[in-house]
Write a protein that holds these residues in place. Structure first.
Motif, PDB file in Angstrom:
ATOM      1  N   ALA A 183       0.825  -1.213   0.000  1.00 60.13           N
ATOM      2  CA  ALA A 183       0.000   0.000   0.000  1.00 60.13           C
ATOM      3  C   ALA A 183       0.857   1.260   0.000  1.00 60.13           C
ATOM      4  CB  ALA A 183      -0.924   0.010   1.216  1.00 60.13           C
ATOM      5  N   GLY A 184       2.130   1.149   0.431  1.00 59.78           N
ATOM      6  CA  GLY A 184       3.031   2.295   0.449  1.00 59.78           C
ATOM      7  C   GLY A 184       4.037   2.281  -0.673  1.00 59.78           C
ATOM      8  N   ASP A 185       3.891   1.361  -1.615  1.00 63.75           N
ATOM      9  CA  ASP A 185       4.819   1.229  -2.741  1.00 63.75           C
ATOM     10  C   ASP A 185       4.182   1.841  -3.987  1.00 63.75           C
ATOM     11  OD1 ASP A 185       6.194   0.246  -5.043  1.00 63.75           O
ATOM     12  OD2 ASP A 185       7.024  -1.394  -3.863  1.00 63.75           O
ATOM     13  N   PRO A 186       4.699   2.967  -4.489  1.00 62.31           N
ATOM     14  CA  PRO A 186       4.081   3.630  -5.651  1.00 62.31           C
ATOM     15  C   PRO A 186       3.952   2.716  -6.866  1.00 62.31           C
ATOM     16  CG  PRO A 186       5.730   5.054  -4.648  1.00 62.31           C
ATOM     17  CD  PRO A 186       5.865   3.716  -3.979  1.00 62.31           C
ATOM     18  N   GLY A 187       4.940   1.872  -7.107  1.00 63.57           N
ATOM     19  CA  GLY A 187       4.887   0.978  -8.260  1.00 63.57           C
ATOM     20  C   GLY A 187       3.780  -0.042  -8.152  1.00 63.57           C
ATOM     21  N   LYS A 188       3.621  -0.640  -6.972  1.00 60.48           N
ATOM     22  CA  LYS A 188       2.567  -1.644  -6.779  1.00 60.48           C
ATOM     23  C   LYS A 188       1.179  -0.995  -6.849  1.00 60.48           C
ATOM     24  CE  LYS A 188       5.360  -5.121  -6.021  1.00 60.48           C
ATOM     25  NZ  LYS A 188       5.644  -5.579  -4.656  1.00 60.48           N
ATOM     26  N   VAL A 189       1.062   0.198  -6.303  1.00 60.20           N
ATOM     27  CA  VAL A 189      -0.224   0.903  -6.346  1.00 60.20           C
ATOM     28  C   VAL A 189      -0.579   1.261  -7.788  1.00 60.20           C
ATOM     29  CG1 VAL A 189      -1.452   3.000  -5.660  1.00 60.20           C
ATOM     30  CG2 VAL A 189      -0.030   1.784  -4.004  1.00 60.20           C
ATOM     31  N   LEU A 190       0.430   1.710  -8.552  1.00 63.85           N
ATOM     32  CA  LEU A 190       0.185   2.037  -9.957  1.00 63.85           C
ATOM     33  C   LEU A 190      -0.293   0.809 -10.725  1.00 63.85           C
ATOM     34  CD1 LEU A 190       0.308   4.071 -12.283  1.00 63.85           C
ATOM     35  CD2 LEU A 190       2.699   3.408 -12.630  1.00 63.85           C
ATOM     36  N   ASP A 191       0.304  -0.341 -10.448  1.00 63.85           N
ATOM     37  CA  ASP A 191      -0.121  -1.585 -11.111  1.00 63.85           C
ATOM     38  C   ASP A 191      -1.601  -1.854 -10.868  1.00 63.85           C
ATOM     39  OD1 ASP A 191       2.272  -2.213 -12.299  1.00 63.85           O
ATOM     40  OD2 ASP A 191       2.967  -3.481 -10.657  1.00 63.85           O
ATOM     41  N   SER A 192      -2.040  -1.679  -9.609  1.00 64.11           N
ATOM     42  CA  SER A 192      -3.443  -1.955  -9.278  1.00 64.11           C
ATOM     43  C   SER A 192      -4.381  -0.974  -9.969  1.00 64.11           C
ATOM     44  CB  SER A 192      -3.656  -1.902  -7.760  1.00 64.11           C
ATOM     45  OG  SER A 192      -3.530  -0.575  -7.272  1.00 64.11           O
ATOM     46  N   LEU A 193      -3.956   0.279 -10.110  1.00 62.59           N
ATOM     47  CA  LEU A 193      -4.801   1.277 -10.765  1.00 62.59           C
ATOM     48  C   LEU A 193      -4.869   1.051 -12.273  1.00 62.59           C
ATOM     49  CD1 LEU A 193      -3.772   4.559  -8.896  1.00 62.59           C
ATOM     50  CD2 LEU A 193      -5.771   3.123  -8.515  1.00 62.59           C
TER      51      LEU A 193
END
Length: 412
Positions: A183-193
C-alpha cells in the motif's frame, strides 16, 4: 426448527433467501446491522454505459421480493457461536439460539486496518465507514478530508463522497513500512490502478495508462508523475506523497506528509502539513470468516481472493454437512457476483433439503450466471480471480476424494 438460517443480509444472503423461499423452503435471515442490504446500502456509481448502479434501490427490490415470499428478517442480531448437533445446526445469537437443518454463511468482508500515527483521533475512520455515513445515514464525515490508501475500493468511494458534495483534498499513500507493505509502494499501487484504467473519466488518463505496458514504462511514468498528482473526478491522486502522521489536539486538524521516491522512501526536508478535518484510511478488504472457523471449516490462503477462505465447491457447499458459503466470505468480488453466488447457494440448499434433482437445470444456469457476471465485472479487487477460484475448487475435490477413500477403507 428452521429449514434454513442465513447469516448475513447482504446481496448474497438475500439472493439466496429468495431462491430458497421460491422453492418452498422456510428461511430466516439474521444480521448485526439494523437494516438489511449489507454493502448494497452504500453503493452508488456510474456504469461504463452511462447508467447508474444504485445499491439502495437494488437492496429495496430484493428485500421486498424476499418478504413477499415469506422470508423472515431479524436485524440487529449478532451470532457469536455455532455448532453441528446431530442433523441440525445450532446457532447462538445475542437474541436466542436458532436451530436449522441448513446454514448459509454470507458474512461478507471486513476492512484491513493500516495503522498510522494519530489514527485514534476523532475524525479518523475507514473508507467504508465514510461511505456508510454519507450514503446510508446521510451524514457528512467532515468538510475537508484526506484519503490515505489508493486502491480500487478507495477510488470508487472517493467518487461517491465527491458526488455527495464532500471535499476530498487529496488521495495519497501511507508511508511505506513492514505493516503497510504494498500500500506504500508507488509501483505496486500504480499496477493496481492500471487494471481499472479503462474506467478513468479522462481520455488523457486512459491513453496514458494504455502506454504503460512494460516495467520500464511504468517506472518512467512514476518518475515524471506530478507531485501535485493527477486529478480523477476533480480529486488529486498523489502517488509520490505519503502520510507520515495524522495530527490534532482533540480531533483531526490535518496530516503531515512527505514526498517519496519511486520506491516509496521519504525524501529529506520535504515534510509539510495539509489541513483537513477528517481522514479516511483505506487498506482494502478481506473475507470475514470467523464463523466458518468456529464451525470447523477447512481453509486455504488464496491471495487472489483476498486472504483465507473456507474450502468450498462451485455449488457453494463446504465440507461440513448442511453448511454453505456465498459472497465475499468466499473471496473479494463485486456485489453483483455475490448476488449470483447467493442464487447458486439457494438452489444447492433447496436441492439438498427437498431431496430432489428438479433444480439441476436452474442450478446449472445459476453457475453460468456467476461466471458471466465475473467476466463482465468492470472492477476486480484482485488480479487472477479465476486462478484463485480454481485453487479452492481443486482443494474441495481433493477433500472429497480423501473422504471417499476413508469411507471405502472403513467399509472394507
Amino acid at each position: 426448527m428452521r429449514d434454513v438460517l442465513i447469516v448475513g443480509a447482504g446481496p448474497a444472503g438475500i439472493s439466496s433467501a429468495i431462491v430458497c423461499a421460491r422453492a418452498g423452503v422456510k428461511v430466516k435471515v439474521v444480521d448485526e446491522f439494523v437494516r438489511p442490504g449489507g454493502r448494497l446500502l452504500g453503493q452508488l456509481h456510474e456504469e461504463p454505459d452511462g447508467t447508474w448502479w444504485n445499491g439502495i434501490e437494488t437492496a429495496e427490490r430484493l428485500i421486498s421480493e424476499a418478504r413477499e415470499l415469506g422470508v423472515e428478517f431479524d436485524m440487529g442480531v449478532s451470532v457469536y457461536n455455532l455448532k453441528r448437533s446431530g442433523d441440525e445446526w445450532k446457532v447462538y445469537t445475542t437474541k436466542d439460539t436458532i436451530r436449522a437443518k441448513a446454514l448459509l454463511l454470507a458474512t461478507g468482508a471486513a476492512e484491513t486496518a493500516l495503522p498510522i500515527a494519530g489514527w485514534t483521533l476523532p475524525g479518523v475512520m475507514s473508507i467504508g465507514a465514510a461511505q456508510v455515513m454519507t450514503n446510508v445515514h446521510r451524514v457528512r464525515p467532515g468538510q475537508r478530508g484526506v484519503i490515505v490508501g489508493v486502491n480500487i475500493l478507495s477510488t470508487a468511494i472517493a467518487r461517491e463522497l465527491e458526488l455527495a458534495g464532500v471535499e476530498i483534498e487529496s488521495m495519497m499513500l501511507p508511508l511505506k513500512s513492514l505493516i503497510t507493505e504494498d500500500a506504500g509502494d508507488p509501483g505496486k499501487v500504480l499496477d493496481s490502478l492500471l487494471r481499472v484504467a479503462h474506467l478513468a473519466p479522462s481520455k488523457f488518463l486512459r491513453f496514458g495508462s494504455g502506454m504503460m505496458k512494460s516495467p520500464s514504462m511504468k517506472r518512467f511514468g512514476l518518475k515524471f508523475y506530478p507531485k501535485s498528482g493527477f486529478r480523477v473526478w476533480g480529486i488529486p491522486v498523489k502517488l509520490r506523497q505519503a502520510v507520515v502522521e495524522i495530527v490534532g489536539s482533540e480531533q483531526v486538524e490535518g496530516v503531515r506528509v512527505v514526498d517519496i521516491d519511486l520506491d516509496g522512501n521519504p525524501v529529506e526536508s520535504t515534510e509539510r502539513l495539509i489541513e483537513a478535518d477528517f481522514v479516511c484510511i483505506a487498506g482494502g478488504l478481506y473475507p470475514l470468516v470467523e464463523l466458518a472457523a468456529l464451525a470447523g471449516c477447512s481453509f486455504r490462503y488464496v491471495e487472489e481472493l483476498g486472504g483465507h477462505v473456507p474450502i468450498h465447491s462451485e455449488k457453494m457447499k463446504t465440507g461440513l454437512k448442511g453448511l454453505y458459503v456465498a459472497g465475499n466470505i468466499t473471496g473479494i468480488e463485486s456485489a453483483k457476483v455475490a448476488m449470483s453466488q447467493g442464487e447458486v447457494a439457494g438452489y444447492s440448499i433447496a436441492e439438498e433439503l427437498l431431496g430432489t434433482r428438479s433444480f439441476e437445470e436452474p442450478l446449472r444456469a445459476a453457475l453460468e450466471k456467476v461466471e458471466a457476471t465475473r467476466q463482465k465485472a468492470d472492477i476486480q479487487f484482485h488480479p487472477g480471480i479465476e486462478k484463485g477460484r480454481e485453487q479452492v475448487e481443486m482443494a474441495f475435490k481433493v477433500w472429497e476424494a480423501e473422504m471417499g477413500n476413508q469411507l471405502y477403507v472403513k467399509k472394507g
